[in-house]
Enzyme design. Structure first.
Site, PDB file in Angstrom:
ATOM      1  N   GLU A 154       0.784  -1.229   0.000  1.00  0.00           N
ATOM      2  CA  GLU A 154       0.000   0.000   0.000  1.00  0.00           C
ATOM      3  C   GLU A 154       0.823   1.290   0.000  1.00  0.00           C
ATOM      4  O   GLU A 154       0.465   2.248   0.699  1.00  0.00           O
ATOM      5  CB  GLU A 154      -0.944  -0.029   1.201  1.00  0.00           C
ATOM      6  CG  GLU A 154      -0.276  -0.002   2.594  1.00  0.00           C
ATOM      7  CD  GLU A 154       0.120  -1.354   3.151  1.00  0.00           C
ATOM      8  OE1 GLU A 154       0.375  -2.285   2.376  1.00  0.00           O
ATOM      9  OE2 GLU A 154       0.180  -1.475   4.388  1.00  0.00           O
ATOM     10  N   HIS A 164      -8.140  -4.343  -1.326  1.00  0.00           N
ATOM     11  CA  HIS A 164      -7.391  -4.416  -0.058  1.00  0.00           C
ATOM     12  C   HIS A 164      -6.421  -3.233   0.068  1.00  0.00           C
ATOM     13  O   HIS A 164      -6.421  -2.518   1.067  1.00  0.00           O
ATOM     14  CB  HIS A 164      -6.650  -5.749  -0.001  1.00  0.00           C
ATOM     15  CG  HIS A 164      -5.794  -5.926   1.213  1.00  0.00           C
ATOM     16  ND1 HIS A 164      -6.247  -6.559   2.349  1.00  0.00           N
ATOM     17  CD2 HIS A 164      -4.513  -5.529   1.485  1.00  0.00           C
ATOM     18  CE1 HIS A 164      -5.281  -6.549   3.257  1.00  0.00           C
ATOM     19  NE2 HIS A 164      -4.215  -5.934   2.756  1.00  0.00           N
ATOM     20  N   GLU A 165      -5.612  -3.026  -0.956  1.00  0.00           N
ATOM     21  CA  GLU A 165      -4.604  -1.956  -0.871  1.00  0.00           C
ATOM     22  C   GLU A 165      -5.281  -0.583  -0.806  1.00  0.00           C
ATOM     23  O   GLU A 165      -4.795   0.323  -0.136  1.00  0.00           O
ATOM     24  CB  GLU A 165      -3.608  -2.035  -2.037  1.00  0.00           C
ATOM     25  CG  GLU A 165      -2.872  -3.371  -2.187  1.00  0.00           C
ATOM     26  CD  GLU A 165      -2.280  -3.936  -0.901  1.00  0.00           C
ATOM     27  OE1 GLU A 165      -1.950  -3.155   0.009  1.00  0.00           O
ATOM     28  OE2 GLU A 165      -2.174  -5.177  -0.789  1.00  0.00           O
ATOM     29  N   HIS A 216      -6.247   0.314   2.699  1.00  0.00           N
ATOM     30  CA  HIS A 216      -5.120   0.787   3.516  1.00  0.00           C
ATOM     31  C   HIS A 216      -4.979   2.314   3.475  1.00  0.00           C
ATOM     32  O   HIS A 216      -4.291   2.886   4.320  1.00  0.00           O
ATOM     33  CB  HIS A 216      -3.806   0.146   3.057  1.00  0.00           C
ATOM     34  CG  HIS A 216      -3.543  -1.217   3.629  1.00  0.00           C
ATOM     35  ND1 HIS A 216      -3.620  -1.487   4.978  1.00  0.00           N
ATOM     36  CD2 HIS A 216      -3.188  -2.390   3.021  1.00  0.00           C
ATOM     37  CE1 HIS A 216      -3.314  -2.771   5.181  1.00  0.00           C
ATOM     38  NE2 HIS A 216      -3.052  -3.337   4.013  1.00  0.00           N
ATOM     39  N   GLU A 257      -3.935  -5.048   9.207  1.00  0.00           N
ATOM     40  CA  GLU A 257      -4.325  -6.038   8.195  1.00  0.00           C
ATOM     41  C   GLU A 257      -5.684  -6.697   8.442  1.00  0.00           C
ATOM     42  O   GLU A 257      -6.417  -6.948   7.495  1.00  0.00           O
ATOM     43  CB  GLU A 257      -3.224  -7.092   8.045  1.00  0.00           C
ATOM     44  CG  GLU A 257      -1.876  -6.525   7.575  1.00  0.00           C
ATOM     45  CD  GLU A 257      -1.938  -5.858   6.198  1.00  0.00           C
ATOM     46  OE1 GLU A 257      -2.926  -6.056   5.460  1.00  0.00           O
ATOM     47  OE2 GLU A 257      -0.976  -5.127   5.865  1.00  0.00           O
ATOM     48  N   ASP A 262       8.879  -9.803   9.943  1.00  0.00           N
ATOM     49  CA  ASP A 262       8.734 -10.553   8.687  1.00  0.00           C
ATOM     50  C   ASP A 262       8.741 -12.064   8.944  1.00  0.00           C
ATOM     51  O   ASP A 262       8.158 -12.831   8.182  1.00  0.00           O
ATOM     52  CB  ASP A 262       9.859 -10.205   7.703  1.00  0.00           C
ATOM     53  CG  ASP A 262       9.645  -8.838   7.071  1.00  0.00           C
ATOM     54  OD1 ASP A 262       8.513  -8.313   7.142  1.00  0.00           O
ATOM     55  OD2 ASP A 262      10.621  -8.292   6.519  1.00  0.00           O
ATOM     56  N   TYR A 281      -4.340 -11.251   9.550  1.00  0.00           N
ATOM     57  CA  TYR A 281      -5.321 -10.922   8.509  1.00  0.00           C
ATOM     58  C   TYR A 281      -6.666 -11.586   8.805  1.00  0.00           C
ATOM     59  O   TYR A 281      -7.701 -10.939   8.857  1.00  0.00           O
ATOM     60  CB  TYR A 281      -4.851 -11.432   7.148  1.00  0.00           C
ATOM     61  CG  TYR A 281      -3.692 -10.691   6.537  1.00  0.00           C
ATOM     62  CD1 TYR A 281      -2.391 -10.921   6.983  1.00  0.00           C
ATOM     63  CD2 TYR A 281      -3.878  -9.783   5.506  1.00  0.00           C
ATOM     64  CE1 TYR A 281      -1.312 -10.261   6.422  1.00  0.00           C
ATOM     65  CE2 TYR A 281      -2.797  -9.108   4.928  1.00  0.00           C
ATOM     66  CZ  TYR A 281      -1.524  -9.357   5.384  1.00  0.00           C
ATOM     67  OH  TYR A 281      -0.471  -8.701   4.825  1.00  0.00           O
TER      68      TYR A 281
HETATM   69  N1  BES Z   1       1.105  -4.378   3.651  1.00  0.00           N
HETATM   70  C1  BES Z   1       0.840  -5.654   3.124  1.00  0.00           C
HETATM   71  C2  BES Z   1       2.069  -6.353   2.611  1.00  0.00           C
HETATM   72  C3  BES Z   1       3.150  -6.558   3.654  1.00  0.00           C
HETATM   73  C4  BES Z   1       2.856  -6.931   4.937  1.00  0.00           C
HETATM   74  C5  BES Z   1       4.459  -6.389   3.306  1.00  0.00           C
HETATM   75  C6  BES Z   1       3.871  -7.097   5.878  1.00  0.00           C
HETATM   76  C7  BES Z   1       5.473  -6.567   4.234  1.00  0.00           C
HETATM   77  C8  BES Z   1       5.175  -6.926   5.529  1.00  0.00           C
HETATM   78  C9  BES Z   1      -0.211  -5.596   2.011  1.00  0.00           C
HETATM   79  O1  BES Z   1      -1.211  -4.667   2.220  1.00  0.00           O
HETATM   80  C10 BES Z   1      -0.903  -6.920   2.007  1.00  0.00           C
HETATM   81  O2  BES Z   1      -1.557  -7.205   2.972  1.00  0.00           O
HETATM   82  N2  BES Z   1      -0.767  -7.694   0.947  1.00  0.00           N
HETATM   83  C11 BES Z   1      -1.436  -8.951   0.855  1.00  0.00           C
HETATM   84  C12 BES Z   1      -2.693  -8.759   0.053  1.00  0.00           C
HETATM   85  C13 BES Z   1      -3.767  -9.763   0.302  1.00  0.00           C
HETATM   86  C14 BES Z   1      -4.131  -9.900   1.740  1.00  0.00           C
HETATM   87  C15 BES Z   1      -5.002  -9.397  -0.488  1.00  0.00           C
HETATM   88  C16 BES Z   1      -0.507  -9.923   0.171  1.00  0.00           C
HETATM   89  O3  BES Z   1       0.373  -9.485  -0.550  1.00  0.00           O
HETATM   90  O4  BES Z   1      -0.636 -11.106   0.369  1.00  0.00           O
HETATM   91 ZN    ZN Z   2      -2.576  -5.339   3.695  1.00  0.00          ZN
END
Ligand code: BES
Ligand code: ZN
Length: 636
Positions: free
Chosen positions: A299, A323-324, A327, A346, A405, A413
């Site tokens: 995002e 989703h994005e 955010h 999330e 991470d 989520y």
């Molecule tokens: N912000 C996250 C991606 C992220 C989280 C990057 C933690 C690094 C550390 C992004 O908004 C996200 O949640 N992406 C998901 C999307 C899905 C839930 C629709 C993904 O990439 O899996």
């Molecule tokens: Zn996210």
């Protein structure tokens, strides 16, 4: 070399360390004030703005330049401590060019290694310091792709990914989600390439010799993890009244077709679901990332990163775009104060994203998405339990000594979203939740909050609703495993039954003979999830049945990466050699962690040697966070 003099009052136990919440985190006294994943002393001296100038050097694969930080002392301290990781700091100066004392060191007494501290002397209440530095080959926020690794194969590509705590390998900063600051960034790149960053363009692109400089500004204060950019051979097109899409020329048209118009529909609907709070960012743009991107979407403000893997051509994976977009309010305006509170970013976003899609496509579709999410939760809980880290299945886990991470999973989520669905039942439905979200965003926008702040606000807002007393907060926030809540009793099930009965038919008789032409991608995901769950539970699916299934439903040829991932996973879990080539191909063309990690794990159980050889072939294609995590269980 840094000057010899040791900056004064350097240790965290120095004379001026009385803890007071930083300006960015306005929370009641008594709450945790230090961020366990950052060494910065942000409650004493706060970075108020950042101005970056970087040259992107593709030959050396480094960024070189400077970062000016405007620092305000909140307490009588004479230094600011910043996070850095694998940066080569060359010089620190004041605005007038005079040298400032500084020192990079391994933080004394640190329990885990999240990087180094850069301590800089301050001599006034507000000081501007300019850090001249270079990134190194170890900088985890950066991915460099050689031209052969790109879609167009003619130009190299570079992008950043700072969430969760990689921002410190990109720039010296207070790398904690508790601190927000506006920033500007000027990127000098080879003239054939374009830079797109997480802000709005400011000023013209300046060409000088064989390079061009692109300038962006982000005037909304943001966390360090939202500072990002991509540099590549990019072209752009409009996809909505406030939206531009950037992509390599070869994927631009497909991206436009996928995202055009729905992007605006999603923004408007998301705004309705959060109760009307303004969209504060001006533009909403999308940059298409290579399929090696470790996430589906990220995002970055004014510049959502979206993996090219999510463009199947039929818009079936656009929930990630929704989703994005969500955010823009949750995460980017109302932010988790610490990474243990990640579910506030999330889980909320997933809940709202599905409300948006339910509003646009109906409750049956929302029910389907909720059930796909529930299965993701089941898989995550199973994996974390098997891996011996059941503590990570808590909504608010204790992760002070873990890299966020490495704690990342679908739990924040899906358990988070499920909690909000449960609360929706308690408070009387969607409208009540929207009324509360309006107040939540209004109260906390621009701030970083903890789970306790959410809880206090919720209890206050719904103080007259009797059923709120039923909520078992301990169970939801700190319980392990699956929560005690029957989603199927509350979600629209009209699209669920046919995938389950189709799966049951295959499990019972090794075949099925029903019309499936109308089935949605998410129904296929659920169908495959049912089969995967059954196999994990001890059921067997024969090789001829798998081959027949593939012949009938053409899973091997699907353009939908979510279906393809599940098909490969099922094959590996069934120890079906017929899936190995497809799995190898999948792992060579997609780098998203949520696919790659479970697939290598399943492959390891099935054919460890093959797992290792596929990984060796692809390890430079993946982002470092993924390579590190897969190597941790394959390189043993
Ligand atoms: N912000 C996250 C991606 C992220 C989280 C990057 C933690 C690094 C550390 C992004 O908004 C996200 O949640 N992406 C998901 C999307 C899905 C839930 C629709 C993904 O990439 O899996
Ligand atoms: Zn996210």
């Amino acid at each position: 070399m840094p000057p010899k003099k040791r900056p004064a009052a350097q240790s965290a136990s120095g004379p001026h360390t009385a803890k007071r919440p930083a300006a960015a985190i306005k929370r009641p006294a008594g709450h945790q004030a230090a961020c366990p994943h950052s060494v910065s002393n942000f409650s004493e001296a706060l970075v108020e703005r950042l101005d970056l100038q970087l040259k992107v050097d593709f030959d050396r694969q480094v960024l070189a330049g400077e970062c000016q930080l405007t620092v305000r002392s909140l307490q009588p301290v004479d230094h600011v401590i910043l996070d850095v990781l694998d940066l080569e700091v060359q010089e620190v100066t004041k605005e007038d060019g005079t040298a400032v004392q500084w020192k990079v060191q391994k933080p004394p007494g640190a329990k885990a290694n999240f990087g180094q501290s850069l301590t800089i002397d301050l001599d006034a209440e507000v000081t501007k310091v300019c850090v001249k530095y270079e990134t190194t080959e170890k900088s985890t926020a950066l991915q460099w792709l050689r031209k052969e690794q790109t879609q167009g194969k003619e130009f190299p590509l570079c992008f950043t990914q700072s969430q969760a705590i990689c921002g410190r390998s990109l720039l010296p900063c207070q790398d904690t989600p508790s601190v927000k600051a506006p920033f500007t960034i000027a990127l000098t790149v080879p003239a054939a390439l374009t830079a797109v960053a997480s802000g709005n363009p400011s000023g013209d692109v300046v060409t000088q010799g064989d390079s061009r400089t692109f300038k962006y500004e982000q005037n909304v204060p943001v966390m360090s993890y939202l500072i990002g950019f991509v540099v590549a051979r990019l072209e752009s097109c409009r996809i909505g009244p406030r939206s531009t899409c950037y992509a390599e020329p070869g994927v631009l048209q497909a991206a436009q077709k996928e995202f055009q118009d729905i992007v605006e529909e999603f923004i408007i609907t998301a705004q309705e679901v959060v109760g009307g709070a303004d969209y504060e960012w001006g533009s909403y743009n999308v940059a298409v990332m290579p399929s090696s991107f470790a996430y589906g979407g990220m995002e970055n403000p004014n510049c959502t990163f979206m993996s090219a893997s999510l463009i199947p051509g039929d818009r079936s994976l656009t929930p990630t775009l929704a989703h994005e977009i969500v955010h823009s309010w949750i995460g980017n305006l109302v932010t988790n104060a610490f990474w243990k509170d990640f579910w506030l970013n999330e889980g909320f976003t997933r809940y709202i994203e599905r409300r948006v899609l339910g509003k646009l496509y109906g409750p049956a579709f929302r029910g389907l998405l909720l059930m796909v999410g529930y299965n993701d939760l089941v898989k995550a809980v199973e994996m974390l339990t098997k891996q011996g880290t059941p503590g990570l299945t808590r909504l608010e886990p204790q992760i002070d000594e873990i890299d966020p991470d490495d704690a990342f999973s679908r739990v924040p989520y899906e358990k988070g979203s499920l909690f909000l669905i449960y609360l929706e039942q308690i408070v009387g439905g969607e409208q009540a939740m929207t009324d509360w979200l309006r107040s939540y965003v209004q109260e906390f926008r621009g701030r970083s909050i903890e789970t306790a702040d959410f809880k206090a606000h919720f209890l206050k807002f719904f103080r007259t609703v009797k059923r709120v007393n039923e909520v078992d907060w301990e169970h939801w926030l700190h319980g392990e495993g699956l929560p005690d809540f029957d989603l199927s009793a509350h979600a629209d099930k009209s699209l669920l039954d046919e995938c389950r009965s189709l799966a049951d038919s295959w499990l019972q008789s090794g075949s099925a003979d029903v019309e499936t032409g109308h089935m949605k991608a998410q129904q296929w995901m659920l169908f495959l999830d049912h089969l995967i769950n059954a196999v994990v539970g001890g059921k067997q699916i024969s090789e001829p049945a798998l081959a027949e299934m593939d012949g009938k439903y053409k899973f091997s040829a699907t353009a939908n990466v979510e279906v393809s991932f599940r098909w490969c996973l099922l094959g590996c879990r069934c120890r079906w050699r017929g899936c190995l080539d497809l799995t190898a191909k999948f792992l060579a063309s997609h780098g998203r962690g949520v696919y790659v990690k479970p697939l290598y794990l399943a492959l390891k159980d099935f054919d460890e040697e093959r797992a290792r050889s596929i990984f060796q072939q692809n390890r430079s294609f993946y982002m470092s966070v993924v390579t590190r995590q897969v190597a941790a269980f394959l390189d043993k």
